[in-house]
Design an enzyme around this catalytic site. Structure first.
Site, mmCIF file in Angstrom:
data_model
loop_
_atom_site.group_PDB
_atom_site.id
_atom_site.type_symbol
_atom_site.label_atom_id
_atom_site.label_comp_id
_atom_site.label_asym_id
_atom_site.label_seq_id
_atom_site.Cartn_x
_atom_site.Cartn_y
_atom_site.Cartn_z
ATOM 1 N N ASN A 166 0.799 -1.236 0.000
ATOM 2 C CA ASN A 166 0.000 0.000 0.000
ATOM 3 C C ASN A 166 0.829 1.282 0.000
ATOM 4 O OD1 ASN A 166 0.746 -0.640 2.604
ATOM 5 N ND2 ASN A 166 -1.144 0.103 3.521
ATOM 6 N N GLU A 264 3.652 -4.097 12.560
ATOM 7 C CA GLU A 264 2.680 -3.030 12.262
ATOM 8 C C GLU A 264 1.573 -3.698 11.468
ATOM 9 O OE1 GLU A 264 2.992 0.001 13.284
ATOM 10 O OE2 GLU A 264 5.125 0.384 13.568
ATOM 11 N N CYS A 298 -3.558 1.165 6.646
ATOM 12 C CA CYS A 298 -3.818 0.517 7.934
ATOM 13 C C CYS A 298 -4.483 1.489 8.891
ATOM 14 C CB CYS A 298 -2.514 0.024 8.513
ATOM 15 S SG CYS A 298 -1.271 1.286 8.423
ATOM 16 N N GLU A 476 7.267 2.964 14.808
ATOM 17 C CA GLU A 476 8.128 3.361 13.694
ATOM 18 C C GLU A 476 8.127 4.872 13.559
ATOM 19 O OE1 GLU A 476 6.336 0.459 10.644
ATOM 20 O OE2 GLU A 476 8.501 0.138 10.521
HETATM 21 P P1 NAD Z 1 0.177 -9.306 3.816
HETATM 22 O O1 NAD Z 1 0.259 -9.545 5.264
HETATM 23 O O2 NAD Z 1 -0.438 -10.336 2.953
HETATM 24 O O3 NAD Z 1 1.634 -9.070 3.173
HETATM 25 C C1 NAD Z 1 2.570 -8.195 3.700
HETATM 26 C C2 NAD Z 1 3.958 -8.686 3.326
HETATM 27 O O4 NAD Z 1 4.198 -9.938 3.954
HETATM 28 C C3 NAD Z 1 4.178 -8.917 1.832
HETATM 29 O O5 NAD Z 1 5.505 -8.552 1.497
HETATM 30 C C4 NAD Z 1 3.975 -10.397 1.702
HETATM 31 O O6 NAD Z 1 4.621 -10.945 0.580
HETATM 32 C C5 NAD Z 1 4.583 -10.903 2.997
HETATM 33 N N1 NAD Z 1 4.105 -12.215 3.436
HETATM 34 C C6 NAD Z 1 2.951 -12.841 3.076
HETATM 35 N N2 NAD Z 1 2.876 -14.045 3.674
HETATM 36 C C7 NAD Z 1 3.982 -14.180 4.431
HETATM 37 C C8 NAD Z 1 4.473 -15.220 5.303
HETATM 38 N N3 NAD Z 1 3.785 -16.337 5.513
HETATM 39 N N4 NAD Z 1 5.652 -15.042 5.920
HETATM 40 C C9 NAD Z 1 6.343 -13.892 5.741
HETATM 41 N N5 NAD Z 1 5.942 -12.887 4.930
HETATM 42 C C10 NAD Z 1 4.770 -13.032 4.285
HETATM 43 O O7 NAD Z 1 -0.545 -7.910 3.693
HETATM 44 P P2 NAD Z 1 -0.836 -7.046 2.403
HETATM 45 O O8 NAD Z 1 -2.097 -7.546 1.808
HETATM 46 O O9 NAD Z 1 0.343 -6.945 1.523
HETATM 47 O O10 NAD Z 1 -1.031 -5.615 3.057
HETATM 48 C C11 NAD Z 1 -2.222 -5.181 3.609
HETATM 49 C C12 NAD Z 1 -2.214 -5.335 5.129
HETATM 50 O O11 NAD Z 1 -1.137 -4.659 5.738
HETATM 51 C C13 NAD Z 1 -3.442 -4.744 5.740
HETATM 52 O O12 NAD Z 1 -4.048 -5.664 6.608
HETATM 53 C C14 NAD Z 1 -2.961 -3.517 6.507
HETATM 54 O O13 NAD Z 1 -3.686 -3.140 7.607
HETATM 55 C C15 NAD Z 1 -1.576 -3.867 6.845
HETATM 56 N N6 NAD Z 1 -0.758 -2.652 6.977
HETATM 57 C C16 NAD Z 1 -0.428 -2.215 8.214
HETATM 58 C C17 NAD Z 1 0.334 -1.065 8.366
HETATM 59 C C18 NAD Z 1 0.732 -0.546 9.718
HETATM 60 O O14 NAD Z 1 1.620 0.268 9.795
HETATM 61 N N7 NAD Z 1 0.147 -0.990 10.807
HETATM 62 C C19 NAD Z 1 0.776 -0.380 7.247
HETATM 63 C C20 NAD Z 1 0.429 -0.852 5.994
HETATM 64 C C21 NAD Z 1 -0.335 -2.006 5.882
#
Ligand code: NAD
Ligand code: MN
Length: 505
Positions: A166, A264, A298, A476
């Site tokens: 995102n 996060e 998020c 962060e």
């Molecule tokens: P996601 O959890 O599917 O993926 C995030 C990252 O993790 C990607 O690089 C992905 O390839 C990797 N990943 C996926 N499976 C994994 C595993 N089993 N082991 C290790 N890494 C793995 O999330 P997304 O769909 O890419 O992003 C959206 C989510 O992120 C939303 O739920 C959002 O709330 C959250 N988000 C949180 C923040 C925050 O600062 N709190 C910021 C941005 C996004």
């Protein structure tokens, strides 16, 4: 002694046809030879090909990061020198600002106005940590008698940093800048849908003088590469931004080697709009709070609670302005809302909206995938407002991660605090009121890492960003982040004239 001359990485244009992995200070292709194509979610057009990291590449990257950490070149360089390199990274980014913005827009489908703000913040993160690291230090503690104790901050080691799609460049900066400042080595895994700007940032790190192996980047699968890094015994810390279920999985796996972990995660952040709020400001702030970055944030304020006495007035303006939001050409500064990252995400968003309708909710705006003229091959969703909802509905409880707000009435302060806190998440919240005493009273009661009072902006370099409850832990973007990339070593010494002999033998 013969010195090996290290070849500098050639500077390539920001936008190009192919992007490689960066391991040990070199652009390399995947050991498997695999590549994949990234697409612009707004148009469906191919943007570039990318080397797809394999497990062997992940192993090479961890070894390179480990070696670079253990040889001490970066971690032992004076803080002032690390600060200079961080400032150089920022200055190269400033010089390529427009190119970075364009690449971010193409790779992610977000609007140019959103990308401009995010690229600027990424730059300012490096500048912030360049300043912050110089003042990051241990202390001297009082000890009895002829003892002396000091503490020092030491970099935690090799950090696996896993980031979502995102905010591709901004998240990379939030992760890399404090790690580099603290003296750590990094293996960064960008989201496979949006790897391009993180790769370019890694290249810029090298151009600015970060030694080889200190920053490595591995575009590729989360379940394979991400997982491998999380389980690797030579990785000391995992910093993850992404969804809550994956965060839990990472925490469980990292526990096997007792890695340091910061998470996060997701959110379902509330806005509380009191009867004495500046309604115009609250409408404009709530509009930005949910529709900025197409709601794929998020900290999106996706639950909006409005005092019953101003509900009708607020809703009328909010709906009217929501219908005025422009979708379409993401490179046009007048476009407000960009594309949805993928077909899957579009379907997820729509299934939440459909579930709300089935649960008896009313759609006040939007409610379906958008037809955007000239962008038929992209993924678009109408900015959506849902009313007549309650806390038992899935669309109210769960994170939708799209341009969808739910609106609800409340009667009094106590009730709305209860509603705001009735969530498993606790990332952010917004309070709209002209009563300062109420603002701080409510801020004290809300269980979220970030509270915004009369402002839609949630993050600046220097302000701690992170969650309560299942939104994760660690902060962060702030001074305290440096502690999360450091160990504290406590050094005790005795300087008395009489040697110590505690057993008396
Ligand atoms: P996601 O959890 O599917 O993926 C995030 C990252 O993790 C990607 O690089 C992905 O390839 C990797 N990943 C996926 N499976 C994994 C595993 N089993 N082991 C290790 N890494 C793995 O999330 P997304 O769909 O890419 O992003 C959206 C989510 O992120 C939303 O739920 C959002 O709330 C959250 N988000 C949180 C923040 C925050 O600062 N709190 C910021 C941005 C996004
Ligand atoms: Mn893409």
């Amino acid at each position: 002694m013969a010195t090996v001359k290290v070849e500098k990485m050639e500077v390539l244009p920001v936008k190009r046809e192919h992007y490689s992995l960066i391991i040990g200070g070199k652009r390399v292709e995947s050991v498997s030879g695999e590549t994949y194509t990234t697409y612009n979610p707004a148009t469906g057009e191919a943007v570039a090909t990318v080397a797809q990291a394999s497990i062997e590449d992940a192993e090479r990257a961890v070894q390179a990061a480990r070696q670079a950490f253990d040889n001490g070149k970066w971690k032992r360089s004076p803080a002032g020198k690390r600060a200079r390199v961080l400032n150089k990274i920022a200055s190269i980014m400033r010089g390529r600002f427009n190119e970075l913005v364009e690449l971010e827009v193409l790779d992610s489908g977000k609007t140019i106005s959103a990308a401009q703000g995010q690229v600027m913040q990424a730059i300012e993160d490096f500048e912030f940590y360049a300043g912050a690291i110089v003042g990051h230090r241990g202390n001297v503690n009082s000890m009895p008698g002829q003892f002396f104790n000091y503490t020092q901050k030491e970099p935690v080691g090799v950090c696996a940093q896993i980031i979502p799609w995102n905010y591709p460049l901004m998240m990379a900066a939030w992760k890399i800048a404090p790690a580099l400042a603290a003296g750590c080595s990094v293996v960064l895994k960008p989201a496979s849908l949006t790897p391009l700007t993180a790769i370019v940032l890694t290249e810029i790190c090298h151009e600015a003088g970060v030694p080889e192996g200190v920053v490595n980047v591995l575009p590729g699968s989360g379940s394979k590469i991400g997982n491998y890094l999380v389980e690797h015994p030579k990785v000391d810390k995992v910093a993850f931004t992404g969804s809550t279920p994956i965060g839990k999985d990472i925490m469980a796996k990292a526990s096997q080697t007792l890695k340091r972990v910061t998470l996060e995660l997701g959110g379902k952040s509330p806005s509380l709009i009191f009867e004495d709020a500046d309604i115009e400001a609250a409408v404009n702030g709530s509009l930005f709070g949910i529709f900025y970055n197409t709601g794929q944030s998020c900290e999106a304020r996706s639950r909006i609670y409005i005092h019953e006495s101003i509900y009708e007035r607020f809703i009328e303006k909010f709906v009217e302005k929501t219908k005025q939001l422009k979708l379409g050409n993401t490179l046009d500064a007048g476009t407000h809302v960009g594309a949805i990252i993928s077909k899957d995400q579009l379907e997820t968003i729509d299934s939440y909206v459909q579930s709300a309708i089935e649960d008896g909710a009313t759609i006040l705006a939007g409610g379906k995938p958008a037809d955007v003229e000239g962008y038929e091959k992209g993924y678009w969703y109408e900015p959506t407002i849902i009313a007549d909802v309650n806390h038992s509905m899935k669309a109210v409880k769960e994170e939708i991660f799209g341009p969808v707000a739910v609106v609800m009435k409340f009667k009094d302060e106590k009730e709305v605090i209860g509603l705001a806190n009735d969530s498993e998440y606790g990332l952010a919240s917004a309070i709209w009121t002209k009563d300062h005493a109420r603002a701080t009273r409510v801020a004290n009661e809300i269980k979220s890492g970030i509270v915004m009072i009369n402002t839609p902006f949630s993050a600046f370099p220097g302000t701690p960003f992170g969650g309560y409850k299942q939104s994760g832990f660690g902060r962060e973007l702030s001074i305290e982040t440096l502690d999360l990339y450091s160990e504290t070593k406590s050094v005790l010494s005795y300087f008395g004239a009489k040697p110590l002999n505690p057993f008396g033998l």
